[in-house]
Scaffold this active site. Structure first.
Site: not given
Ligand SMILES: *Cc1c(COP(=O)(O)O)cnc(C)c1O
Length: 335
Positions: A72-74
Site C-alpha cells: 500500500q505504498s504511497n
C-alpha cells in the site's frame, strides 16, 4: 556540487494556512503545510522527492524505475504517476507487511485488499509484484531481482530505496522548508511524520541552528534507534549538496517514538483520535499509517505544553490508505 536537476511534477508552493478552530482549542498559533495537496497523483510528500529522482534517472538514461515498499505504498503510487508523465516504465517489489508488523501480530488485514494505492497502481500500469511477508533484506533482494529481470530484457533500470530515500530526496525537503518560510515566516516548531527519513532530514537540516525545532514522529518501531542515525546521515549528505557545513549528528535529530503505537501500519487509539479530531474540527483528512500518528504527537505535545507558540504541522498526505484502513481495529481495541 552543482544544483541537482529537477523535473516538474507538483504544483508549488503547496498551500500553507492557519487552523483556526484547533488554534483556539489548543492555545497555539497552529498552521498546516498542505503537501497532501500537491496537485499530483492525489498528493503526498513523495512528489517532491520524485522531481529529483526522476531527473536523476533520466540523466542516467534509465528506462524503468524499480522501487520497493509496502504493497500500500504511497511512494509507489506517486512513482507510477511520475513515470507515466515521463514515459518511463514503473516496477515495484512489495510485501503487505515488510518486517514492520509487530512480531507475530498481523497488522491491518484490510490493507491487503486490492484497493487504495494498489488499485491506483493498477490504473497507472505499475508492474507491482507482491511477495510473501519478510524482512527488509529480502525485499531488497526482490527489488534487485526485478531490476535484473528488466535489464536482461535490455532496459536500463534505476533502483530505489524504500520511500525513495536519498540525499536528493532530502534536498527536495530542504527547498520545501525554504518554501514554507517564504510563505509564512518562522515557526517555533515544525512537526512531521518520519519513516525513511528524507522529509525529516531536509526540514531539519534547513532549520538547524535556527530557533525552529523540527520534530519527527516515527511511524515505525525502531528498537535499535537506527532511524535518527539515518536522518543524520542524510543531513550530512545534504551539506555537500547545498554547500554548507552543518555536520549534524544523531543527537541533533528529534525523532519521537511515543506515538508509533504497536508498529508500522498498525492503527493506534491516539492516531485514530487524531484523524477524527482534524476531520471534525477542520475538515481535513489524515492518513492511518503516518500523518495520524504525527498529528497525535502534535496534539499530545500541545496539551502537555511541550510545544508552544507558532507551530506548523507538515501534512505528508497518504489519503488512499484511509479507504482501506479498518480504524475500528487498533492495538488497544482488538476486534
Ligand atoms: C512516505 C510517507 C511518509 C514518510 O516520509 P519519509 O520521507 O519516508 O520519512 C510520511 N507520510 C506519508 C503519508 C508517506 O507516504
Amino acid at each position: 556540487m552543482p544544483e541537482p536537476p529537477r523535473v516538474d511534477l507538483i504544483l508549488k508552493p503547496t498551500p500553507l494556512h492557519r487552523l483556526n478552530r484547533l488554534s483556539d482549542e489548543l492555545g497555539l498559533d497552529l498552521w498546516i503545510k498542505r503537501d497532501d495537496l500537491t496537485g499530483f497523483a492525489l498528493g503526498g510528500n513523495k512528489g517532491r522527492k520524485l522531481e529529483f529522482l526522476l531527473a536523476d534517472a533520466l540523466a542516467q538514461g534509465a528506462q524503468v524505475m524499480v522501487a520497493q515498499g509496502a504493497a500500500q505504498s504511497n511512494f509507489i503510487r506517486q512513482l507510477g504517476a511520475a513515470c507515466a508523465m515521463q514515459g518511463l516504465r514503473c516496477a515495484a517489489a512489495a510485501m503487505h507487511l515488510p518486517f514492520f508488523g509487530a512480531a507475530g501480530k498481523p497488522a491491518l488485514p484490510a490493507l491487503e485488499h486490492r484497493s487504495g494505492n494498489i488499485a491506483l497502481d493498477e490504473v497507472l500500469g505499475v508492474d507491482l509484484r507482491i511477495h510473501p511477508d519478510g524482512d527488509w533484506e529480502q525485499l531488497d533482494g526482490h527489488m534487485n531481482a526485478l531490476a535484473d529481470e528488466y535489464e536482461a530484457n535490455g532496459m536500463r533500470a534505476y533502483r530505489m530505496r524504500p520511500g525513495g530515500s536519498s540525499p536528493i530526496s532530502a534536498y527536495a525537503f530542504y527547498l520545501a522548508a525554504q518554501e514554507a518560510q517564504e510563505q509564512a515566516g518562522s515557526f517555533d516548531a515544525i512537526v512531521t511524520a518520519s519513516s525513511s527519513g528524507s522529509t525529516h532530514a531536509g526540514l531539519a537540516n534547513f532549520h538547524h541552528g535556527s530557533s525552529t525545532r523540527v520534530i519527527g514522529i516515527c511511524a515505525d518501531t525502531d528498537p535499535d534507534m537506527e532511524l535518527a542515525s539515518d536522518v543524520a546521515a542524510l543531513c550530512a549528505a545534504l551539506d555537500s549538496i547545498v554547500g554548507d557545513d552543518k555536520r549534524m549528528v544523531p543527537t541533533d535529530i528529534e525523532m519521537r517514538m511515543e506515538w508509533t503505537g504497536a508498529g508500522y501500519s498498525i492503527p493506534s487509539a491516539e492516531g485514530n483520535a487524531a484523524i477524527a479530531e482534524l476531520a471534525r474540527k477542520e475538515g481535513i483528512f489524515l492518513d492511518p499509517v503516518y500523518s495520524c500518528k504525527a498529528f497525535a504527537g502534535l496534539l499530545a505535545m500541545a496539551r502537555s505544553g511541550e510545544i508552544k507558540g507558532r507551530v506548523l504541522f507538515w501534512h505528508t498526505g497518504g489519503m488512499p490508505t484511509l479507504f482501506v484502513a479498518n480504524l475500528t481495529r487498533s492495538a488497544n481495541k482488538e476486534t
